[in-house]
Design an enzyme around this catalytic site. Sequence first.
Site, PDB file in Angstrom:
ATOM      1  N   SER A  20      85.042  96.111  37.485  1.00 19.28           N
ATOM      2  CA  SER A  20      84.274  95.785  38.813  1.00 19.28           C
ATOM      3  C   SER A  20      85.373  95.894  39.972  1.00 19.28           C
ATOM      4  O   SER A  20      86.464  95.577  39.617  1.00 19.28           O
ATOM      5  CB  SER A  20      84.138  94.260  38.584  1.00 19.28           C
ATOM      6  OG  SER A  20      83.500  93.757  39.956  1.00 19.28           O
ATOM      7  N   TYR A  48      80.114  90.120  45.603  1.00 19.39           N
ATOM      8  CA  TYR A  48      81.045  90.007  44.486  1.00 19.39           C
ATOM      9  C   TYR A  48      80.612  88.839  43.872  1.00 19.39           C
ATOM     10  O   TYR A  48      80.674  88.616  42.551  1.00 19.39           O
ATOM     11  CB  TYR A  48      82.491  89.960  45.079  1.00 19.39           C
ATOM     12  CG  TYR A  48      83.490  89.840  43.897  1.00 19.39           C
ATOM     13  CD1 TYR A  48      83.507  91.008  43.027  1.00 19.39           C
ATOM     14  CD2 TYR A  48      84.588  88.780  43.992  1.00 19.39           C
ATOM     15  CE1 TYR A  48      84.740  90.729  42.094  1.00 19.39           C
ATOM     16  CE2 TYR A  48      85.524  88.657  42.866  1.00 19.39           C
ATOM     17  CZ  TYR A  48      85.637  89.872  42.227  1.00 19.39           C
ATOM     18  OH  TYR A  48      86.720  89.702  41.218  1.00 19.39           O
ATOM     19  N   GLY A  60      92.392 100.194  35.620  1.00 19.82           N
ATOM     20  CA  GLY A  60      92.520  99.267  36.589  1.00 19.82           C
ATOM     21  C   GLY A  60      93.728  98.405  36.231  1.00 19.82           C
ATOM     22  O   GLY A  60      94.416  98.628  35.505  1.00 19.82           O
TER      23      GLY A  60
HETATM   24  N1  LIG Z   1      93.057  90.702  39.862  1.00 24.38           N
HETATM   25  C1  LIG Z   1      92.798  89.527  39.916  1.00 24.38           C
HETATM   26  O1  LIG Z   1      93.436  88.586  40.504  1.00 24.38           O
HETATM   27  C2  LIG Z   1      91.230  89.138  39.481  1.00 24.38           C
HETATM   28  C3  LIG Z   1      90.793  87.903  39.660  1.00 24.38           C
HETATM   29  C4  LIG Z   1      89.468  87.639  39.368  1.00 24.38           C
HETATM   30  C5  LIG Z   1      88.769  88.321  38.671  1.00 24.38           C
HETATM   31  N2  LIG Z   1      89.187  89.462  38.497  1.00 24.38           N
HETATM   32  C6  LIG Z   1      88.437  90.408  37.525  1.00 24.38           C
HETATM   33  O2  LIG Z   1      89.016  91.144  36.589  1.00 24.38           O
HETATM   34  C7  LIG Z   1      88.551  92.495  36.420  1.00 24.38           C
HETATM   35  C8  LIG Z   1      89.610  93.534  36.762  1.00 24.38           C
HETATM   36  O3  LIG Z   1      90.062  93.326  37.943  1.00 24.38           O
HETATM   37  P1  LIG Z   1      91.502  94.236  38.523  1.00 24.38           P
HETATM   38  O4  LIG Z   1      92.383  93.354  39.472  1.00 24.38           O
HETATM   39  O5  LIG Z   1      92.048  94.675  37.521  1.00 24.38           O
HETATM   40  O6  LIG Z   1      90.797  95.433  39.696  1.00 24.38           O
HETATM   41  P2  LIG Z   1      90.811  97.070  39.557  1.00 24.38           P
HETATM   42  O7  LIG Z   1      89.916  97.624  40.775  1.00 24.38           O
HETATM   43  O8  LIG Z   1      92.316  97.213  39.312  1.00 24.38           O
HETATM   44  O9  LIG Z   1      90.247  97.441  38.265  1.00 24.38           O
HETATM   45  C9  LIG Z   1      88.866  97.508  37.882  1.00 24.38           C
HETATM   46  C10 LIG Z   1      88.404  98.607  37.324  1.00 24.38           C
HETATM   47  O10 LIG Z   1      86.947  98.609  36.870  1.00 24.38           O
HETATM   48  C11 LIG Z   1      86.615 100.317  37.165  1.00 24.38           C
HETATM   49  N3  LIG Z   1      85.266 100.230  37.468  1.00 24.38           N
HETATM   50  C12 LIG Z   1      84.663  99.583  38.572  1.00 24.38           C
HETATM   51  N4  LIG Z   1      83.186  99.862  38.451  1.00 24.38           N
HETATM   52  C13 LIG Z   1      83.159 100.630  37.332  1.00 24.38           C
HETATM   53  C14 LIG Z   1      82.050 100.977  36.676  1.00 24.38           C
HETATM   54  N5  LIG Z   1      80.717 100.809  37.020  1.00 24.38           N
HETATM   55  N6  LIG Z   1      82.242 101.803  35.317  1.00 24.38           N
HETATM   56  C15 LIG Z   1      83.346 101.656  34.878  1.00 24.38           C
HETATM   57  N7  LIG Z   1      84.197 101.289  35.428  1.00 24.38           N
HETATM   58  C16 LIG Z   1      84.509 100.705  36.933  1.00 24.38           C
HETATM   59  C17 LIG Z   1      87.479 100.622  38.378  1.00 24.38           C
HETATM   60  O11 LIG Z   1      87.773 102.069  38.544  1.00 24.38           O
HETATM   61  C18 LIG Z   1      88.970  99.819  38.110  1.00 24.38           C
HETATM   62  O12 LIG Z   1      89.708 100.919  37.130  1.00 24.38           O
HETATM   63  C19 LIG Z   1      87.403  92.389  37.682  1.00 24.38           C
HETATM   64  O13 LIG Z   1      86.067  92.469  36.784  1.00 24.38           O
HETATM   65  C20 LIG Z   1      87.559  91.597  38.358  1.00 24.38           C
HETATM   66  O14 LIG Z   1      86.499  90.963  39.025  1.00 24.38           O
HETATM   67  C21 LIG Z   1      90.433  90.098  38.875  1.00 24.38           C
END
Ligand SMILES: NC(=O)c1ccc[n+]([C@@H]2O[C@H](COP(=O)([O-])OP(=O)(O)OC[C@H]3O[C@@H](n4cnc5c(N)ncnc54)[C@H](O)[C@@H]3O)[C@@H](O)[C@H]2O)c1
Length: 330
Positions: A78, A148, A13
């Site tokens: 996630s 979420y 991700g």
């Molecule tokens: N980007 C932001 O601004 C932000 C803000 C708050 C929290 N977060 C948290 O950071 C984390 C990453 O977010 P991101 O922006 O990189 O999102 P993203 O969607 O780019 O990355 C999430 C990754 O998790 C993988 N994934 C989802 N469910 C899965 C499972 N059951 N088993 C294995 N892999 C799984 C997806 O394929 C994806 O590659 C998340 O937990 C998110 O809640 C991100």
Amino acid sequence: MGKEKVLITGAAGFLGSHLCDRFLKEGYEVIGMDNLITGSMDNIAHLMNREDFEFYHHDVTKYVHIPGELKYILHFASPASPIDYLKIPIQTLKVGAHGTHNLLGLAKDKKARILVASTSEVYGDPLVHPQTEEYYGNVNPIGPRGVYDEAKRFMESITMAYHTYHDLETRIIRIFNTYGPRMRLNDGRVLPAFIGQALRGEDLTVFGDGSQTRSFCYVDDLVEGIYRLLLSDYAKPVNIGNPDEITISEFAEEIIKLTGTSQKVIYKDLPQDDPKQRKPDITKAKELLGWTPKVDRVDGLKITYEYFKSLDREKLFQTEHKDFEKYSKK
Ligand SMILES: NC(=O)c1ccc[n+]([C@@H]2O[C@H](COP(=O)([O-])OP(=O)(O)OC[C@H]3O[C@@H](n4cnc5c(N)ncnc54)[C@H](O)[C@@H]3O)[C@@H](O)[C@H]2O)c1
């Protein structure tokens, strides 16, 4: 002695892939785990030939087995954008609940320290501004975003329970809106949505009257905060984000200036439970970790815009972003 090993879930991700880069740079051996439900192998293609990187295509809601020792676990798997968790709500709940439980069990077994990625969404539509870690939030559990928000609240709760009852070394980060290269262009988040619209020559859509606020943190700053929190000895949640707050209307104007688009801003109805304001209080991160964000929005946006411009035209015209309006009205 071999290198110390780190497991990073959600490795394909946006944030997970940047974390893989950082931990490899720090000299760790990295295992990246992802089921690719929202991630892409493009984000980690540059790591696949390295000896110190291994990729496991695995769903963390299923039992997680890793041979040998583990020093750290970073749980970032996630769905994270509104379009994703509105489309795959059950998987979102499962990865926050079963996924986190599996990884806490693994951490206990390996005597590893685990850091879990929580979010400013635990504050819901906040009635306290800026949001401090002591604020309990204002979340609608049965609204569209509840899948979420509540998954992340459960994640924090079970993580603290493992800390308290099993003496596990745990860290909880509450991440506020972060941006940078490797975000998906059409994932429904406001920043890629605006840039995508500008690149396609469409008007920029603001939901609501545009007076709602957000604060955007550049990904390198966030990764530094995560690294420092992991190495600290603080088990309670810590906000990491950039407190430089901006209204969505002002932000749309910034994107128009950055991209030089001749399009205008159009206004549509605000989706249910959309937070009206978002700004982290980062006093804790400053005091405990000596951390403050360093990258100015103008500079971070330029880098991000260059990244989006470099993508295939095909990606630019994927229509997944159009689903946002459909799903957010359910
Ligand atoms: N980007 C932001 O601004 C932000 C803000 C708050 C929290 N977060 C948290 O950071 C984390 C990453 O977010 P991101 O922006 O990189 O999102 P993203 O969607 O780019 O990355 C999430 C990754 O998790 C993988 N994934 C989802 N469910 C899965 C499972 N059951 N088993 C294995 N892999 C799984 C997806 O394929 C994806 O590659 C998340 O937990 C998110 O809640 C991100």
